[in-house]
Design an enzyme around this catalytic site. Sequence first.
Site, mmCIF file in Angstrom:
data_model
loop_
_atom_site.group_PDB
_atom_site.id
_atom_site.type_symbol
_atom_site.label_atom_id
_atom_site.label_comp_id
_atom_site.label_asym_id
_atom_site.label_seq_id
_atom_site.Cartn_x
_atom_site.Cartn_y
_atom_site.Cartn_z
ATOM 1 N N THR A 16 -4.884 31.976 1.240
ATOM 2 C CA THR A 16 -5.875 31.501 0.291
ATOM 3 C C THR A 16 -5.181 30.761 -0.849
ATOM 4 O OG1 THR A 16 -5.773 33.586 -0.916
ATOM 5 C CG2 THR A 16 -7.442 33.399 0.813
ATOM 6 N N GLU A 17 -5.938 29.916 -1.519
ATOM 7 C CA GLU A 17 -5.453 29.210 -2.710
ATOM 8 C C GLU A 17 -4.205 28.363 -2.443
ATOM 9 O OE1 GLU A 17 -7.369 29.215 -5.356
ATOM 10 O OE2 GLU A 17 -8.701 30.687 -4.406
ATOM 11 N N VAL A 18 -4.147 27.732 -1.278
ATOM 12 C CA VAL A 18 -3.022 26.835 -0.991
ATOM 13 C C VAL A 18 -3.390 25.375 -1.235
ATOM 14 C CG1 VAL A 18 -1.980 28.407 0.677
ATOM 15 C CG2 VAL A 18 -3.579 26.654 1.480
ATOM 16 N N GLY A 19 -4.654 25.117 -1.580
ATOM 17 C CA GLY A 19 -5.066 23.747 -1.885
ATOM 18 C C GLY A 19 -5.685 23.006 -0.722
ATOM 19 N N LYS A 20 -6.335 23.730 0.186
ATOM 20 C CA LYS A 20 -6.980 23.065 1.330
ATOM 21 C C LYS A 20 -8.000 22.036 0.876
ATOM 22 C CE LYS A 20 -8.792 26.630 3.293
ATOM 23 N NZ LYS A 20 -8.435 27.592 2.223
ATOM 24 N N THR A 21 -8.835 22.419 -0.084
ATOM 25 C CA THR A 21 -9.898 21.517 -0.529
ATOM 26 C C THR A 21 -9.315 20.272 -1.175
ATOM 27 O OG1 THR A 21 -11.373 23.406 -0.889
ATOM 28 C CG2 THR A 21 -11.984 21.327 -1.921
ATOM 29 N N TYR A 22 -8.288 20.445 -1.976
ATOM 30 C CA TYR A 22 -7.648 19.321 -2.653
ATOM 31 C C TYR A 22 -7.087 18.335 -1.630
ATOM 32 C CZ TYR A 22 -4.845 16.904 -6.205
ATOM 33 O OH TYR A 22 -4.312 15.959 -7.043
ATOM 34 N N LYS A 42 -18.004 22.338 5.051
ATOM 35 C CA LYS A 42 -17.404 23.633 4.725
ATOM 36 C C LYS A 42 -18.431 24.674 5.151
ATOM 37 C CE LYS A 42 -15.118 26.133 0.958
ATOM 38 N NZ LYS A 42 -13.795 26.207 1.610
ATOM 39 N N SER A 46 -17.351 31.506 -0.401
ATOM 40 C CA SER A 46 -17.568 32.643 -1.295
ATOM 41 C C SER A 46 -16.824 32.350 -2.595
ATOM 42 C CB SER A 46 -17.094 33.941 -0.648
ATOM 43 O OG SER A 46 -15.764 33.826 -0.198
ATOM 44 N N ASP A 59 -15.863 23.705 -4.508
ATOM 45 C CA ASP A 59 -15.079 23.086 -3.441
ATOM 46 C C ASP A 59 -15.937 22.123 -2.628
ATOM 47 O OD1 ASP A 59 -12.878 24.521 -4.217
ATOM 48 O OD2 ASP A 59 -12.891 25.893 -2.517
ATOM 49 N N GLU A 120 -13.505 22.206 6.690
ATOM 50 C CA GLU A 120 -12.576 23.071 5.962
ATOM 51 C C GLU A 120 -12.938 24.535 6.165
ATOM 52 O OE1 GLU A 120 -11.250 24.556 1.591
ATOM 53 O OE2 GLU A 120 -12.379 22.685 1.688
ATOM 54 N N GLY A 121 -11.982 25.309 6.654
ATOM 55 C CA GLY A 121 -12.193 26.731 6.818
ATOM 56 C C GLY A 121 -12.014 27.482 5.516
ATOM 57 N N GLY A 123 -9.591 30.500 3.702
ATOM 58 C CA GLY A 123 -8.350 31.241 3.888
ATOM 59 C C GLY A 123 -7.521 30.712 5.037
ATOM 60 N N ASN A 182 1.811 21.503 0.193
ATOM 61 C CA ASN A 182 1.087 21.204 -1.035
ATOM 62 C C ASN A 182 1.579 22.087 -2.177
ATOM 63 O OD1 ASN A 182 -1.052 20.045 -2.628
ATOM 64 N ND2 ASN A 182 -2.162 21.970 -2.387
#
Length: 235
Positions: A16-22, A42, A46, A59, A120-121, A123, A182
Amino acid sequence: MEPGGPRGLFITGTDTEVGKTYVAAMIACRLRKSGYTVGVYKPVASGCRDLHGEIVSDDALLLWEAAGRPGTPDEVCPQRFLAPLAPHLAAAKENRRIDRDLLRRGLDPWLARSDVVLVEGVGGLLSPISAEDYVADLAYELGFPLLIVSRNCLGAINHTLTTLTAAAVYRGGLHPAGIVLNEPSCPDPADVSREDNPREIAARSTVPLLAVVRFGASEFSSPVDWYQVARPARC
């Protein structure tokens, strides 16, 4: 659109929080600037916020804006929940359930009107996306190749290779198209792994390292033809 349907990528992370959306938003912008119609999906989110009684996924809004506002935000992310938990747990907090059928058929409007679809998944691949499904199940059934986003920090080599191993064995094998390293937050100056990670991951993986994204960058470290990286869904 190609005769076999639009090309696409399923964007997952090593955590989680690795920047997928970015990263997904950067890809959407680049494709749109190249003249392609981009769909962004997406399936569930949550950790959303309550805006005057409406549950909003920031996101999903970022993806929608990056793609040029195609369709509606509800089509981008049809299932949204407040608690920052796995989606089925967040839904339970609201006395709701994940609609498993909607996770899958929510892609349909984008297939009908896009040259390229970015999914985009949540996590990583083995993050639960419903009580019965992992992200990897949805990636397998939707059929697009994976783009793996990894945080460029100490541990990136292990996290990336572990994700690739999981992809190789899950339900007979998922098909990664590439890796993006990223930096989603300001890097620790003491973390000297950041300079070695790209070389090490490229040397140890059979999947190409496509680009690195430095913290705050709006462009990839090297040019990527994202239309060619994407592929039509596997039948």
